[in-house]
Design a protein around this motif. Structure first.
Motif, PDB file in Angstrom:
ATOM      1  N   TYR A 102       5.875   6.816   0.474  1.00  0.00           N
ATOM      2  CA  TYR A 102       6.014   8.095   1.183  1.00  0.00           C
ATOM      3  C   TYR A 102       7.009   8.998   0.467  1.00  0.00           C
ATOM      4  O   TYR A 102       6.788  10.215   0.369  1.00  0.00           O
ATOM      5  N   LYS A 286      -2.083  11.936   2.306  1.00  0.00           N
ATOM      6  CA  LYS A 286      -1.620  10.634   2.782  1.00  0.00           C
ATOM      7  C   LYS A 286      -1.839  10.487   4.289  1.00  0.00           C
ATOM      8  O   LYS A 286      -2.096   9.388   4.779  1.00  0.00           O
ATOM      9  N   GLN A 289      -5.360   9.382   4.406  1.00  0.00           N
ATOM     10  CA  GLN A 289      -5.526   8.019   3.899  1.00  0.00           C
ATOM     11  C   GLN A 289      -5.055   6.985   4.911  1.00  0.00           C
ATOM     12  O   GLN A 289      -5.751   6.004   5.197  1.00  0.00           O
ATOM     13  N   ASP A 290      -3.876   7.197   5.476  1.00  0.00           N
ATOM     14  CA  ASP A 290      -3.341   6.215   6.421  1.00  0.00           C
ATOM     15  C   ASP A 290      -4.066   6.253   7.760  1.00  0.00           C
ATOM     16  O   ASP A 290      -4.204   5.211   8.418  1.00  0.00           O
ATOM     17  N   GLN A 294      -6.946   3.610   6.195  1.00  0.00           N
ATOM     18  CA  GLN A 294      -6.204   2.413   6.565  1.00  0.00           C
ATOM     19  C   GLN A 294      -6.181   2.179   8.077  1.00  0.00           C
ATOM     20  O   GLN A 294      -5.769   1.104   8.524  1.00  0.00           O
ATOM     21  N   ASP A 296      -4.212   3.254  10.306  1.00  0.00           N
ATOM     22  CA  ASP A 296      -2.863   3.148  10.863  1.00  0.00           C
ATOM     23  C   ASP A 296      -2.558   4.465  11.581  1.00  0.00           C
ATOM     24  O   ASP A 296      -1.910   5.365  11.041  1.00  0.00           O
ATOM     25  N   SER A 299       1.332   5.572  12.164  1.00  0.00           N
ATOM     26  CA  SER A 299       1.999   6.099  10.972  1.00  0.00           C
ATOM     27  C   SER A 299       1.422   7.454  10.571  1.00  0.00           C
ATOM     28  O   SER A 299       2.162   8.359  10.173  1.00  0.00           O
ATOM     29  N   SER A 300       0.107   7.606  10.682  1.00  0.00           N
ATOM     30  CA  SER A 300      -0.517   8.887  10.344  1.00  0.00           C
ATOM     31  C   SER A 300      -0.031   9.996  11.271  1.00  0.00           C
ATOM     32  O   SER A 300       0.242  11.123  10.819  1.00  0.00           O
ATOM     33  N   GLN A 303       3.469  10.972  10.306  1.00  0.00           N
ATOM     34  CA  GLN A 303       3.458  11.790   9.092  1.00  0.00           C
ATOM     35  C   GLN A 303       3.050  13.227   9.389  1.00  0.00           C
ATOM     36  O   GLN A 303       3.606  14.175   8.810  1.00  0.00           O
TER      37      GLN A 303
END
Length: 330
Positions: A102, A286, A289-290, A294, A296, A299-300, A303
């Protein structure tokens, strides 16, 4: 005879109508506010609500509800199927700050945003300055510069991915012919440079439109006076035109910063998909992506909240640092 009596009655009525009465009548039609504008009166409140309802619905479904959902997901852990949520507090944010991936993504986003902002403004200013010196084919000149604005970001990314392909791309073959090693599929710096060039090419036409309009608004009398004093075109641009178009430049700096943070997803996804080894994995990419690859979601969401706070913070810094140097008076 009857007509003369009618005219006499009308003249008498007009004499009895005093000027204050006329003013009070005018105020009842549309009373000016303190800002000098006429205030609108709606006898039916539901009509006013109906006029703003479409915009309110758009904000509700595409801004407020997603923002609330992202903020709520930032403090929980969610399984990939969205069936179980566990409140974890600030753990998602702590894991992000402790993640070297990150931090690398944040550094690349900062570098990329500043580089494309400076390069876009420089090229757009150069093209706008040269517009007055193009005598023949000025329409073709403007059309070529404005052409990328009509191309979708994904398509522009595909174009640059093909041009820079180390196996078949003509730009890559030209660089190899001059002895430069070029492989954005394996070299991180080449991939970052390619994404920056593609983003500048896509956004330079936007800045060009505003700068050309701003230069046309510069008073011709000032330029003629400087020309009579012996100032050459370049000096006239830096001493007269540039200070007068500083509000437009400030606006474009802010807009280019927003573009670098949020609107480069399509180009990055089409050119590098965040690679190689996450070298072009910007903050907005990102989040995708997360969250969607992924799965997640916690976490996304964290972010996305941090990205919004970063955008707000840097916008405030730009206003505090740059706006005081902007000249709004001609």
């Amino acid at each position: 005879m009857q007509q003369s009596r009618t005219m006499g009655k009308m003249e008498g009525a007009f004499r009895r109508l005093r000027i204050p009465d006329l003013l009070s009548t005018g105020r009842s039609i549309g009373q000016p506010s303190e800002a000098g504008l006429k205030s609108a009166h709606f006898n039916r409140p539901w009509l006013a609500f109906g006029l703003v309802a479409p915009q309110l619905l758009i904000l509700l479904f595409f801004f407020f509800i997603p923002s609330y959902k992202a903020l709520s997901l930032a403090f929980v852990q969610v399984d990939p199927f969205g069936g179980t949520e566990i409140f974890v507090g600030l753990t998602n944010f702590y894991n992000l700050f402790a993640s070297p991936e990150y931090r690398g993504s944040a550094l690349f986003t900062l570098w990329f945003t500043v580089a494309q902002n400076a390069a876009t403004l420089l090229l757009a200013g150069l093209f706008a300055f040269a517009t007055d010196f193009v005598i023949r084919g000025r329409g073709i000149y403007k059309s070529i510069i404005l052409l990328p604005y009509a191309i979708a970001p994904v398509i522009s990314g595909v174009i640059w991915a093909f041009l820079s392909n180390p196996a078949v791309g003509p730009v890559a073959q030209l660089l190899h012919g001059f002895g430069f090693e070029w492989d954005p599929n394996r070299r991180p710096f080449d991939a970052q440079l390619l994404v920056t060039i593609a983003s500048v090419w896509k956004n330079v036409c936007y800045d060009y439109i505003f700068l050309v309009a701003a230069l046309l608004a510069v008073p011709a009398s000032l330029l003629e006076a400087a020309k009579l004093d012996g100032a050459r075109p370049v000096r006239r641009f830096f001493t007269i035109s540039l200070p007068l178009i500083s509000p437009t430049i400030f606006f474009l700096v802010v807009m280019n910063f927003v573009y670098g943070l949020f609107e480069t997803f399509g180009i990055i996804d089409a050119v590098t998909r965040g690679g190689p080894a996450g070298a072009t994995n910007s903050l907005v990419y990102k989040v995708y992506q997360d969250g969607f690859v992924q799965l997640d979601l916690g976490s996304s969401a964290a972010q996305s909240v941090l990205l919004m706070l970063i955008a707000i913070l840097f916008t405030i810094v730009q206003f505090r640092a740059l706006e005081r140097k902007v000249n709004y008076q001609v």
